[in-house]
Write a protein that holds these residues in place. Sequence first.
Motif, PDB file in Angstrom:
ATOM      1  N   VAL A  39      37.247  82.367  48.006  1.00 42.33           N
ATOM      2  CA  VAL A  39      37.960  81.582  49.017  1.00 42.33           C
ATOM      3  C   VAL A  39      36.890  80.936  49.898  1.00 42.33           C
ATOM      4  N   ARG A  40      36.857  79.575  49.883  1.00 38.91           N
ATOM      5  CA  ARG A  40      35.846  78.853  50.671  1.00 38.91           C
ATOM      6  C   ARG A  40      36.355  78.709  52.113  1.00 38.91           C
ATOM      7  N   CYS A  41      35.515  79.125  53.087  1.00 43.10           N
ATOM      8  CA  CYS A  41      35.859  79.029  54.509  1.00 43.10           C
ATOM      9  C   CYS A  41      34.734  78.289  55.236  1.00 43.10           C
ATOM     10  N   ALA A  42      35.015  77.837  56.450  1.00 39.95           N
ATOM     11  CA  ALA A  42      33.984  77.076  57.166  1.00 39.95           C
ATOM     12  C   ALA A  42      34.163  77.201  58.669  1.00 39.95           C
ATOM     13  N   ASP A  43      33.064  76.978  59.402  1.00 41.23           N
ATOM     14  CA  ASP A  43      33.152  76.668  60.832  1.00 41.23           C
ATOM     15  C   ASP A  43      32.298  75.421  61.041  1.00 41.23           C
ATOM     16  N   GLU A  44      32.082  75.017  62.280  1.00 39.15           N
ATOM     17  CA  GLU A  44      31.376  73.746  62.500  1.00 39.15           C
ATOM     18  C   GLU A  44      29.900  73.791  62.092  1.00 39.15           C
ATOM     19  N   THR A  45      29.377  75.031  61.734  1.00 37.20           N
ATOM     20  CA  THR A  45      27.942  75.119  61.403  1.00 37.20           C
ATOM     21  C   THR A  45      27.688  75.280  59.907  1.00 37.20           C
ATOM     22  N   GLY A  46      28.724  75.495  59.080  1.00 39.19           N
ATOM     23  CA  GLY A  46      28.464  75.684  57.653  1.00 39.19           C
ATOM     24  C   GLY A  46      29.651  76.291  56.935  1.00 39.19           C
ATOM     25  N   THR A  47      29.425  76.657  55.636  1.00 39.23           N
ATOM     26  CA  THR A  47      30.511  77.247  54.831  1.00 39.23           C
ATOM     27  C   THR A  47      30.140  78.659  54.394  1.00 39.23           C
ATOM     28  N   LEU A  48      31.193  79.434  54.096  1.00 43.51           N
ATOM     29  CA  LEU A  48      31.047  80.845  53.731  1.00 43.51           C
ATOM     30  C   LEU A  48      32.079  81.147  52.651  1.00 43.51           C
ATOM     31  N   ASP A  49      31.681  81.879  51.601  1.00 43.85           N
ATOM     32  CA  ASP A  49      32.631  82.276  50.554  1.00 43.85           C
ATOM     33  C   ASP A  49      33.083  83.719  50.766  1.00 43.85           C
ATOM     34  N   LEU A  50      34.392  83.941  50.625  1.00 47.55           N
ATOM     35  CA  LEU A  50      34.929  85.306  50.580  1.00 47.55           C
ATOM     36  C   LEU A  50      35.187  85.622  49.107  1.00 47.55           C
TER      37      LEU A  50
END
Length: 693
Positions: free
Chosen positions: A85-96
């Motif tokens: 599951v691809r997630c993000a905030d204003e500084t980058g992306t993170l995979d769960l």
Amino acid sequence: MRPEALFSLFKPLQTLPGVGPRLAVLLEKLVGAHVVDLIWHLPVGIVDRSHQPRISGIEPGRLVTVTVVVEAHQPAARAGLPSRVRCADETGTLDLVFFHARGDWLQKQLPVGSTRVVSGRAEFYHGQPQIAHPDLIVDPAEFDPSAAVEPVYGMTAGLAPKTLAKIMTAALSSAPDLPEWLDGPLKAREGWADWREALMTAHSPQSLAELDPQSPARQRLAYDELLAGQLALALIRRAQRRLKGRELKGDGRLRSAIEARLPYRLTNAQQGSLAEIFADMAAPARMLRLLQGDVGSGKTVVALLAMLAAVEAGTQAALMAPTEILARQHLETLAPMLEGSGVRLEILTGRDKGKAREALLARLAAGEIDILVGTHAVFQDDVAFADLGLAVVDEQHRFGVHQRLQLSGKGSAVDMLVMTATPIPRTLTLTAYGDMEVSRLTEKPPGRQPVKTIVLPSTRLGEVVSAISRKRAEGARIYWVCPLVDESEQMDLAAATDRQVMLEAEFGPGVGLIHGKMKAADKDKVMADFAAGHLWMLVATTVIEVGVNVPEATVMVIEHAERFGLAQLHQLRGRVGRGSGESTCLLVYDGQPGETAKARLRIMRETEDGFVIAEEDLRLRGAGDVLGTKQSGLPQFRLADLAEHTPLLEIARDDARLILKMDGELQSDRGKALRTLLYLFERDAAVRYLRSG
């Protein structure tokens, strides 16, 4: 009656919301059956979710809590691969990353476009930050940043941490405010909170320091438990003293005759202990005294002289041993000492049957036996004494308190002397035997030489065999103790059997074998053959640990010494060094022992003082294991750790004494609160000893 204030704590766990029959079984296995059992189950660790970086600031390996927007789902391409599951905030992306997760569950937990607070251990895969199976996924509205530190509890299979946390919250909310039972100045000096506040703090630690047994909240709760225990023992002890006893005063004729025959002078410790015992017996209250003496400190002689005082006063005495080997050995030790004295000595064990047993019981009931040595067989209903004045119980921790009472019920106002060769740390003496007076034998009889203790690796077993060959030529008798293998009697037996075969092949006949699975009669025969010298070596499991006396045995080999507890090593070593010859104990260890095992072996090499060894054993292992809690009758502590809280135990003992002196029936406001404390820690039996309880 239990105070109404405690009703909510003693309800079954199934009364808590969300606890059905299945969960109740799991919780009962973990903590016990009542709500109070659950609140005594304190956290063992914490999960700290307070590190809340932006995605660009994530470091690998750290536990992170991030607020993200869910962007896209990427289902597993094929079996064995994870869903992402691809997630993000204003500084980058993170995979769960999720293995074996159902797609519909993921969609429900993490709808595309939603904002979620996610927490777990961060790692990097091809330069991309990811969290595999996050342990927290919540809507930001449900996340309280100030409660970012969560307690971690000891668990049992089938119970989820989240489920336990929910149930624990419900249990704690049912904890009432209780009246204060602590001494005001003590509470102020230690900076302790009220009981309920201390309980809540202990269950919501904010740092590792708050998990420490010395943290104020945990100290307070430990002190409450220790005070309940000491107050209960003080009440029981006072009740014992109020029981009418009788004054047993002999004229000393038998004692002085036997003492004159001894080949040595009694040690100062023996004389001091006897003075205390004789004073107790001559007093109008019943005697209940614990005689602690290290291996070979001369307890049997003290017991004999105490029993002779009872015989001089016109009553009978009984000496109880936990095994037949020990009972017969006591008989063999006492018989020659009593020869020609006119004192009638007999033994009763489970082996005595039929006419012979009936005749012995008839003589006992008619007062024609002065001293009876026996095993558990003495507890049987048809065993009656003409007039039992003194009962001596050897190796107390093998008998329960109820058996002690059974024996004292065999006569009127029977004095009780309890002996143990297991040196018990002072702390445990206070908790396990606080209802007794204590005498200690701290010296060895004259002429006993120290045992030389050598520690060596199993790679040098060949040298041990050569050394034994030399000792055999000098006429030595030798014990060879085989290891505890994973606590399995079957494997212990195999190890001992194999070793006996190997040693017999090396040395020829004369190598005996003894283990716990043998019949009592067979064990006795092997021991008798070893004592008589028909066997020169005895290969054994730990069955020889207690009480076996062969003064000619001067060498003890203990294999896999790293697997034994300190108290056990000390007991085993005590089987040699019982004569006037020089004795040696070889502790053979295997592989690379851990730090605790190394410490044990070092202590064994450095000291023979059983009391020093017992204190070290308590420090290394904790209270539960020192006597083997299962058969020791030791109180089980839920909140107190005796190795950590010894100073608190001392304070609790003094506090309990003072309480009974100032407010003997617990009638003051503090006294009534202390009654609640006794019920809280299930010391209800002690309340019955209060006149108005």
